[in-house]
Design a protein around this motif. Structure first.
Motif, PDB file in Angstrom:
ATOM      1  N   MET A 269      25.618  71.835  24.481  1.00 31.54           N
ATOM      2  CA  MET A 269      25.474  70.113  24.867  1.00 31.54           C
ATOM      3  C   MET A 269      25.847  70.371  25.621  1.00 31.54           C
ATOM      4  O   MET A 269      27.258  70.023  25.376  1.00 31.54           O
ATOM      5  N   ASP A 270      26.096  70.316  27.305  1.00 29.00           N
ATOM      6  CA  ASP A 270      26.929  70.038  27.882  1.00 29.00           C
ATOM      7  C   ASP A 270      26.409  69.218  29.544  1.00 29.00           C
ATOM      8  O   ASP A 270      25.166  68.612  29.084  1.00 29.00           O
ATOM      9  N   TYR A 271      26.891  68.961  30.171  1.00 31.43           N
ATOM     10  CA  TYR A 271      26.380  68.814  31.699  1.00 31.43           C
ATOM     11  C   TYR A 271      25.961  69.696  32.917  1.00 31.43           C
ATOM     12  O   TYR A 271      25.919  69.070  34.306  1.00 31.43           O
ATOM     13  N   TYR A 272      25.148  70.833  32.213  1.00 25.61           N
ATOM     14  CA  TYR A 272      24.876  72.288  33.057  1.00 25.61           C
ATOM     15  C   TYR A 272      23.370  71.228  33.544  1.00 25.61           C
ATOM     16  O   TYR A 272      22.562  72.069  34.560  1.00 25.61           O
ATOM     17  N   ASN A 273      22.645  70.623  32.687  1.00 27.84           N
ATOM     18  CA  ASN A 273      21.143  69.931  33.586  1.00 27.84           C
ATOM     19  C   ASN A 273      21.423  69.482  34.326  1.00 27.84           C
ATOM     20  O   ASN A 273      20.295  69.482  35.834  1.00 27.84           O
ATOM     21  N   SER A 274      22.472  68.821  34.193  1.00 30.51           N
ATOM     22  CA  SER A 274      22.960  67.825  35.632  1.00 30.51           C
ATOM     23  C   SER A 274      24.349  68.235  36.871  1.00 30.51           C
ATOM     24  O   SER A 274      23.270  68.849  37.814  1.00 30.51           O
ATOM     25  N   PHE A 275      24.864  69.758  36.293  1.00 28.95           N
ATOM     26  CA  PHE A 275      25.625  70.152  37.689  1.00 28.95           C
ATOM     27  C   PHE A 275      24.687  71.377  38.072  1.00 28.95           C
ATOM     28  O   PHE A 275      24.921  71.603  39.247  1.00 28.95           O
ATOM     29  N   VAL A 276      23.345  71.991  37.738  1.00 24.90           N
ATOM     30  CA  VAL A 276      22.954  72.877  37.650  1.00 24.90           C
ATOM     31  C   VAL A 276      21.286  72.992  37.671  1.00 24.90           C
ATOM     32  O   VAL A 276      20.357  72.993  38.885  1.00 24.90           O
ATOM     33  N   ILE A 277      20.875  72.695  36.949  1.00 24.32           N
ATOM     34  CA  ILE A 277      19.137  73.112  36.594  1.00 24.32           C
ATOM     35  C   ILE A 277      18.273  72.352  36.978  1.00 24.32           C
ATOM     36  O   ILE A 277      17.618  72.728  37.575  1.00 24.32           O
ATOM     37  N   GLN A 278      18.663  70.930  36.456  1.00 23.92           N
ATOM     38  CA  GLN A 278      17.780  70.332  36.910  1.00 23.92           C
ATOM     39  C   GLN A 278      17.105  69.968  38.278  1.00 23.92           C
ATOM     40  O   GLN A 278      16.469  69.808  38.790  1.00 23.92           O
TER      41      GLN A 278
ATOM     42  N   PHE B 154      32.672  63.198  37.900  1.00 22.67           N
ATOM     43  CA  PHE B 154      31.828  62.783  38.094  1.00 22.67           C
ATOM     44  C   PHE B 154      30.648  63.439  38.752  1.00 22.67           C
ATOM     45  O   PHE B 154      29.434  63.360  39.000  1.00 22.67           O
ATOM     46  N   GLY B 155      30.476  64.756  39.189  1.00 16.92           N
ATOM     47  CA  GLY B 155      29.521  66.321  39.260  1.00 16.92           C
ATOM     48  C   GLY B 155      29.014  65.527  37.929  1.00 16.92           C
ATOM     49  O   GLY B 155      27.918  66.616  38.332  1.00 16.92           O
ATOM     50  N   ALA B 156      29.304  65.736  36.880  1.00 19.23           N
ATOM     51  CA  ALA B 156      28.264  64.789  35.668  1.00 19.23           C
ATOM     52  C   ALA B 156      27.132  64.783  36.366  1.00 19.23           C
ATOM     53  O   ALA B 156      25.838  64.938  34.997  1.00 19.23           O
ATOM     54  N   PHE B 157      27.365  63.599  36.452  1.00 19.37           N
ATOM     55  CA  PHE B 157      26.126  62.548  37.291  1.00 19.37           C
ATOM     56  C   PHE B 157      25.505  63.216  38.713  1.00 19.37           C
ATOM     57  O   PHE B 157      24.699  62.773  39.445  1.00 19.37           O
TER      58      PHE B 157
ATOM     59  N   LEU C 172      32.683  69.746  43.063  1.00 19.57           N
ATOM     60  CA  LEU C 172      31.611  69.577  42.663  1.00 19.57           C
ATOM     61  C   LEU C 172      31.313  68.373  42.529  1.00 19.57           C
ATOM     62  O   LEU C 172      30.461  67.661  42.370  1.00 19.57           O
ATOM     63  N   CYS C 173      32.496  67.554  42.318  1.00 19.86           N
ATOM     64  CA  CYS C 173      32.494  66.145  42.005  1.00 19.86           C
ATOM     65  C   CYS C 173      31.622  65.303  43.497  1.00 19.86           C
ATOM     66  O   CYS C 173      31.325  64.153  42.990  1.00 19.86           O
ATOM     67  N   ALA C 174      31.644  66.029  44.668  1.00 25.07           N
ATOM     68  CA  ALA C 174      30.893  65.436  45.267  1.00 25.07           C
ATOM     69  C   ALA C 174      29.591  65.126  45.468  1.00 25.07           C
ATOM     70  O   ALA C 174      29.271  64.818  46.694  1.00 25.07           O
ATOM     71  N   THR C 175      28.650  65.652  44.152  1.00 19.63           N
ATOM     72  CA  THR C 175      27.338  65.968  44.010  1.00 19.63           C
ATOM     73  C   THR C 175      26.682  64.596  43.971  1.00 19.63           C
ATOM     74  O   THR C 175      25.877  63.988  44.004  1.00 19.63           O
ATOM     75  N   VAL C 176      27.786  63.572  43.495  1.00 16.75           N
ATOM     76  CA  VAL C 176      27.444  62.069  43.033  1.00 16.75           C
ATOM     77  C   VAL C 176      27.467  60.822  44.311  1.00 16.75           C
ATOM     78  O   VAL C 176      26.540  60.106  44.363  1.00 16.75           O
ATOM     79  N   PHE C 177      27.260  61.824  45.458  1.00 10.05           N
ATOM     80  CA  PHE C 177      27.168  60.556  46.639  1.00 10.05           C
ATOM     81  C   PHE C 177      26.248  61.457  47.601  1.00 10.05           C
ATOM     82  O   PHE C 177      25.741  60.739  48.979  1.00 10.05           O
TER      83      PHE C 177
END
Length: 387
Positions: free
Chosen positions: A204-213, A269-272, A340-345
């Motif tokens: 239960m973390d944000y790796y589906n968003s950071f990387v996987i999907q 916010f790289g979580a998104f 990695l927070c920059a991925t929100v942009f």
């Protein structure tokens, strides 16, 4: 922020600029290693931190660098940053440069070479096609040098696959087996309702968003037609991705916060990353209006970036989720990791007239907790039955 913001887009640009400026200015002058502090819980992370900062930053900025405006104040800034990024790619991959980065010593470089590779996929024209031939050769050599190491049996399989995908995209020799292994293994790790396990177990973390999907979607976007079995995978993977974006949007509270669960929370916010990518690619569920996603993400960005302690006196990010919280940094976290927070942009790659940037709209939890009307949420399998 000190300067008054006239719109969400200008706020996003200003925030991206604040994050990017120290990295791009330094690496373009071959001074990233001499200027960037390396805050870390464990010694030795300076061996990896500079490629982390540069690769992760470009991964988020790439769509804007590739297709942002060419005129006006934003267009001038974009043109400047494109030039700095290309100089940085030269500095990072030239063995004679003081900023030559580590692509092959240890396993960590697989990760950040993959984020750099993802940037090349998102901006093939500006970040690769316009490089001088000798720089292109250095970039290819750097990416291929990561093959010396073996990825861990989890989301890391996608890092190797992403590097191969970038090599395919730029017309170089690539290894389909590394891609096939990553895709097939993640199919085995799918647990339902739009979510994958990170390896054999679900976390239960944000790796589906950071990387996987995001990586699975983009790998199949480019390579889905290469083999029949990959082509068959694409539609269900996109459907799962749309469902996970719904979950992500619903996780943003009316105040712009989100659940503090799992590791790597210092990516902020790289979580998104995933929600931002789905908005950028016009793949949001029909119940998600692009404007409500923009407003939700803006609330998150403001909540985190404006907390005192987020930056040091020289403008570098510091370890934390909301401000400076060094206790949240796992052993693999250092200053470079935080970019990695920059991925929100990613949605900055959409021009101002795109629906994402038009109008105001409350996001799901803000509507729900103020007594407004919200659509019923269905688990992915139930929703499929209704269709």
């Amino acid at each position: 922020m000190a300067k008054e913001i006239s719109s969400d887009r200008s706020y996003w640009i200003q925030t991206m600029r604040k994050i990017a400026e120290p990295v791009l200015q330094s690496v373009s002058q071959q001074q990233l290693k001499s200027r960037m502090p390396v805050e870390a819980k464990l010694d030795g992370r300076e061996k990896y931190s500079h490629l982390e900062a540069f690769g992760r930053l470009l991964c988020g900025m790439a769509p804007w660098l590739e297709s942002g405006p060419t005129i006006g104040e934003e267009g001038q800034l974009r043109n400047t940053y494109i030039k700095l990024a290309r100089l940085g790619l030269d500095a990072a991959t030239n063995p004679e440069s003081p900023d030559f980065m580590n692509f092959s010593d240890g396993q960590q470089p697989i990760v950040d070479a993959a984020f750099l590779a993802h940037a090349l996929i998102r901006a093939p024209k500006e970040l690769y096609g316009k490089l001088e031939p000798n720089v292109q050769r250095n970039v290819v050599k750097a990416l291929k040098s990561t093959r010396k190491q073996k990825p861990f049996f989890n989301n890391w399989l996608l890092f190797s696959a992403m590097i191969e995908t970038a090599l395919f995209r730029i017309g170089e020799e690539w290894d389909p087996m590394r891609v096939d292994y990553a895709l097939k293994q993640h199919e085995q790790w799918y647990v339902g309702d739009g979510l994958y396990g990170d390896g054999p177990e679900f976390h239960m973390d944000y790796y589906n968003s950071f990387v996987i999907q995001p990586m699975m979607v983009d790998i199949l976007e480019l390579l889905g037609d290469q083999f029949p079995d990959w082509k068959e995978m694409k539609e269900p993977i996109i459907k799962r991705a749309k469902r996970y974006a719904v979950i992500q949007e619903r996780s943003i509270s009316p105040e712009g916060t989100f659940p503090v669960v799992g590791r790597s929370l210092t990516y902020r916010f790289g979580a998104f990353h995933h929600l931002a990518q789905m908005a950028f690619q016009h793949r949001l569920d029909e119940n998600l209006h692009p404007a409500q996603v923009r407003c939700a993400l803006t609330a998150v960005i403001k909540r985190l970036i404006e907390m005192p302690g987020t930056f040091d006196e020289e403008g570098w990010l510091r370890i934390g989720l909301c401000g400076h919280q060094p206790e949240l940094g796992e052993g693999y976290i250092s200053t470079g990791s935080l970019y990695l927070c920059a991925t929100v942009f990613l949605p900055l790659g959409l021009l101002e007239n795109d629906p994402f940037w038009q109008g105001e709209a409350d996001w799901t939890s803000k509507k729900a907790w103020s007594g407004g009307a919200v659509p019923i949420d269905y688990a992915f399998s139930n929703h499929e039955w209704k269709i």
